[in-house]
Write a protein that holds these residues in place. Structure first.
Motif, short mmCIF file in Angstrom:
data_model
loop_
_atom_site.label_atom_id
_atom_site.label_comp_id
_atom_site.label_asym_id
_atom_site.label_seq_id
_atom_site.Cartn_x
_atom_site.Cartn_y
_atom_site.Cartn_z
N GLY A 129 0.80 -1.22 0.00
CA GLY A 129 0.00 0.00 0.00
C GLY A 129 0.83 1.27 0.00
N ARG A 130 1.92 1.30 0.78
CA ARG A 130 2.78 2.49 0.83
C ARG A 130 3.38 2.80 -0.54
NH1 ARG A 130 4.84 0.07 5.53
NH2 ARG A 130 6.78 -0.45 4.42
N ARG A 131 3.88 1.76 -1.20
CA ARG A 131 4.52 1.96 -2.50
C ARG A 131 3.49 2.37 -3.55
NH1 ARG A 131 10.15 1.76 -2.93
NH2 ARG A 131 10.79 1.20 -5.03
N LEU A 132 2.32 1.76 -3.48
CA LEU A 132 1.25 2.10 -4.41
C LEU A 132 0.82 3.56 -4.24
CD1 LEU A 132 -0.95 1.34 -6.48
CD2 LEU A 132 -2.31 0.47 -4.56
N LYS A 133 0.66 3.99 -3.00
CA LYS A 133 0.26 5.36 -2.72
C LYS A 133 1.27 6.35 -3.31
CE LYS A 133 -1.09 8.40 1.15
NZ LYS A 133 -0.05 9.44 1.03
N ALA A 134 2.55 6.10 -3.09
CA ALA A 134 3.58 6.99 -3.60
C ALA A 134 3.55 7.05 -5.13
CB ALA A 134 4.95 6.54 -3.12
N ARG A 135 3.38 5.91 -5.77
CA ARG A 135 3.36 5.88 -7.24
C ARG A 135 2.15 6.64 -7.78
NH1 ARG A 135 4.29 1.80 -11.28
NH2 ARG A 135 5.95 0.96 -9.95
N LEU A 136 0.99 6.41 -7.19
CA LEU A 136 -0.22 7.09 -7.67
C LEU A 136 -0.10 8.60 -7.49
CD1 LEU A 136 -3.00 4.71 -6.29
CD2 LEU A 136 -2.34 5.01 -8.68
N GLU A 137 0.36 9.04 -6.34
CA GLU A 137 0.49 10.47 -6.10
C GLU A 137 1.50 11.11 -7.03
OE1 GLU A 137 -0.86 10.75 -1.40
OE2 GLU A 137 1.27 10.52 -1.89
N ASN A 138 2.59 10.42 -7.31
CA ASN A 138 3.58 10.94 -8.25
C ASN A 138 3.01 11.05 -9.66
OD1 ASN A 138 5.58 11.23 -6.34
ND2 ASN A 138 6.50 9.24 -6.73
N ALA A 139 2.03 10.20 -9.98
CA ALA A 139 1.40 10.23 -11.29
C ALA A 139 0.22 11.20 -11.36
CB ALA A 139 0.94 8.83 -11.67
N GLY A 140 -0.05 11.92 -10.26
CA GLY A 140 -1.11 12.92 -10.27
C GLY A 140 -2.45 12.46 -9.75
N ASP B 4 7.88 -3.09 -7.27
CA ASP B 4 7.51 -2.11 -8.30
C ASP B 4 6.70 -2.74 -9.42
OD1 ASP B 4 8.70 -0.01 -6.96
OD2 ASP B 4 10.60 -0.17 -8.03
N ASP B 5 7.00 -3.99 -9.77
CA ASP B 5 6.19 -4.68 -10.78
C ASP B 5 4.79 -4.96 -10.27
OD1 ASP B 5 8.08 -4.80 -12.87
OD2 ASP B 5 9.07 -6.52 -11.96
N VAL B 6 4.66 -5.24 -8.97
CA VAL B 6 3.33 -5.43 -8.38
C VAL B 6 2.51 -4.16 -8.49
CG1 VAL B 6 2.10 -5.81 -6.21
CG2 VAL B 6 4.04 -7.26 -6.81
N VAL B 7 3.10 -3.04 -8.16
CA VAL B 7 2.38 -1.76 -8.22
C VAL B 7 1.96 -1.47 -9.67
CG1 VAL B 7 2.66 0.74 -7.96
CG2 VAL B 7 3.44 -0.81 -6.16
N THR B 8 2.84 -1.72 -10.61
CA THR B 8 2.49 -1.53 -12.02
C THR B 8 1.29 -2.38 -12.41
OG1 THR B 8 4.78 -1.01 -12.62
CG2 THR B 8 3.34 -1.78 -14.39
N ALA B 9 1.27 -3.62 -11.94
CA ALA B 9 0.17 -4.52 -12.26
C ALA B 9 -1.15 -4.06 -11.62
CB ALA B 9 0.50 -5.94 -11.80
N LEU B 10 -1.10 -3.59 -10.38
CA LEU B 10 -2.33 -3.14 -9.72
C LEU B 10 -2.94 -1.95 -10.45
CD1 LEU B 10 -1.28 -3.41 -5.95
CD2 LEU B 10 -2.69 -5.00 -7.28
N ILE B 11 -2.10 -1.03 -10.88
CA ILE B 11 -2.61 0.14 -11.60
C ILE B 11 -3.17 -0.27 -12.95
CG2 ILE B 11 -1.96 2.35 -12.63
CD1 ILE B 11 0.09 2.65 -10.35
N ALA B 12 -2.52 -1.23 -13.62
CA ALA B 12 -3.04 -1.73 -14.89
C ALA B 12 -4.40 -2.37 -14.71
CB ALA B 12 -2.05 -2.72 -15.50
N LEU B 13 -4.60 -3.11 -13.62
CA LEU B 13 -5.89 -3.72 -13.34
C LEU B 13 -6.96 -2.67 -13.08
CD1 LEU B 13 -4.86 -6.73 -11.08
CD2 LEU B 13 -6.13 -6.88 -13.22
#
Length: 269
Positions: free
Chosen positions: A15-26, A185-194
């Motif tokens: 969750g922490r990594r996902l949150k950071a990635r999403l926020e960085n992407a706007g 990081d690959d997990v986070v990429t996959a969650l956003i793709a889903l």
């Protein structure tokens, strides 16, 4: 494309990594703390359900059921959301005796085994997500997720963290143990793709390759570390997770040996 997301379990490893990635992407991200009634008072947008127990599930069975099934049940029943991405585990395949398994194959779960509370509660969470959201649900079955950040959970994560301070490593495992590893990081990429594509049902979020401890240890040896194992057990290998659906989403996880080699080279630089 950015949007609005809610992360249940935003304080956890994924969750922490996902949150950071999403926020960085706007993206605008709502990260409610545990027990926040705000989950049921506002539109949640895309919900990433990352709550769960791993290492201590056997000593906390009722908390495990709450995290994996009860809360997501209440969320589906009461909350307003556009998409729900539920994180599950390829551990659900452990009872199957097959070389390779796909998401379409029925699971084999023993309800009489007390240690199966993890698998059974995850399976219930999956069922609710797929069958009770009116087509808005997707399930990510994660394999063994690793990283080298402080407090990253799991055997390989601990191994990589140890390598930061020591070149001589002794591990409480066997070189013959095999697992499918996927980088965080690959997990986070996959969650956003889903979340962004058409609902894909259940998807194995894995590398698609079983790698033994001994194979990873050879990478360490080639880069100047020495690795010893205390065990010599030869447990049955788990089934290999088919990743065709993941690749169809445009996600191709990097192999663990390549990631580990690059990491170790960075430690030497």
């Amino acid at each position: 494309m950015a949007g609005f997301a809610t992360i249940v379990g935003a304080a956890g490893f994924v969750g922490r990594r996902l949150k950071a990635r999403l926020e960085n992407a706007g993206w605008e991200v709502f990260a409610p703390p545990r027990g926040d009634a705000g989950l049921f008072r506002r539109d949640l947008g895309v919900v990433f359900y990352c709550a769960g127990l791993t290492a201590d599930y056997d000593t906390r069975p009722f908390d495990t059921v709450e995290a994996h099934a009860s809360l997501v049940s209440e969320l589906i029943r009461r909350a307003s959301f556009s998409r729900l991405v539920y994180t599950s585990s390829t551990r659900l395949y452990d009872g199957m005796r097959a070389a390779t398994v796909s998401e379409a194959q029925p699971l084999v779960l023993d309800p009489t085994d007390p240690r199966r509370v993890y698998d059974l509660s995850k399976a219930l969470g999956e069922n609710l997500t797929i069958a009770r959201t009116g087509g808005r649900g997707a399930v990510a079955r994660l394999s063994n997720v690793y990283h080298w950040a402080d407090e990253a959970p799991g055997f390989l994560s601990a191994w990589l963290i140890m390598a930061q301070a020591n070149r001589e490593l002794t591990l409480e495992s066997s070189p013959h143990v095999a697992r499918d590893y996927i980088h965080l990081d690959d997990v986070v990429t996959a969650l956003i793709a889903l979340a962004q594509g058409e609902p894909a049902g259940i998807v194995n979020v894995a590398s698609g390759e079983l790698v033994t401890n001994g194979e990873i240890a050879r990478v360490f040896e080639e880069e100047g570390w020495h690795v010893a194992f205390k065990g010599e057990g030869r447990p049955l290998h788990p089934p290999n997770a088919d990743v065709a659906k993941l690749r169809a989403l445009g996600v191709a996880p990097e192999g663990v040996k390549d990631v580990v080699r690059r990491y170790l080279k960075g430690l030497k630089a």
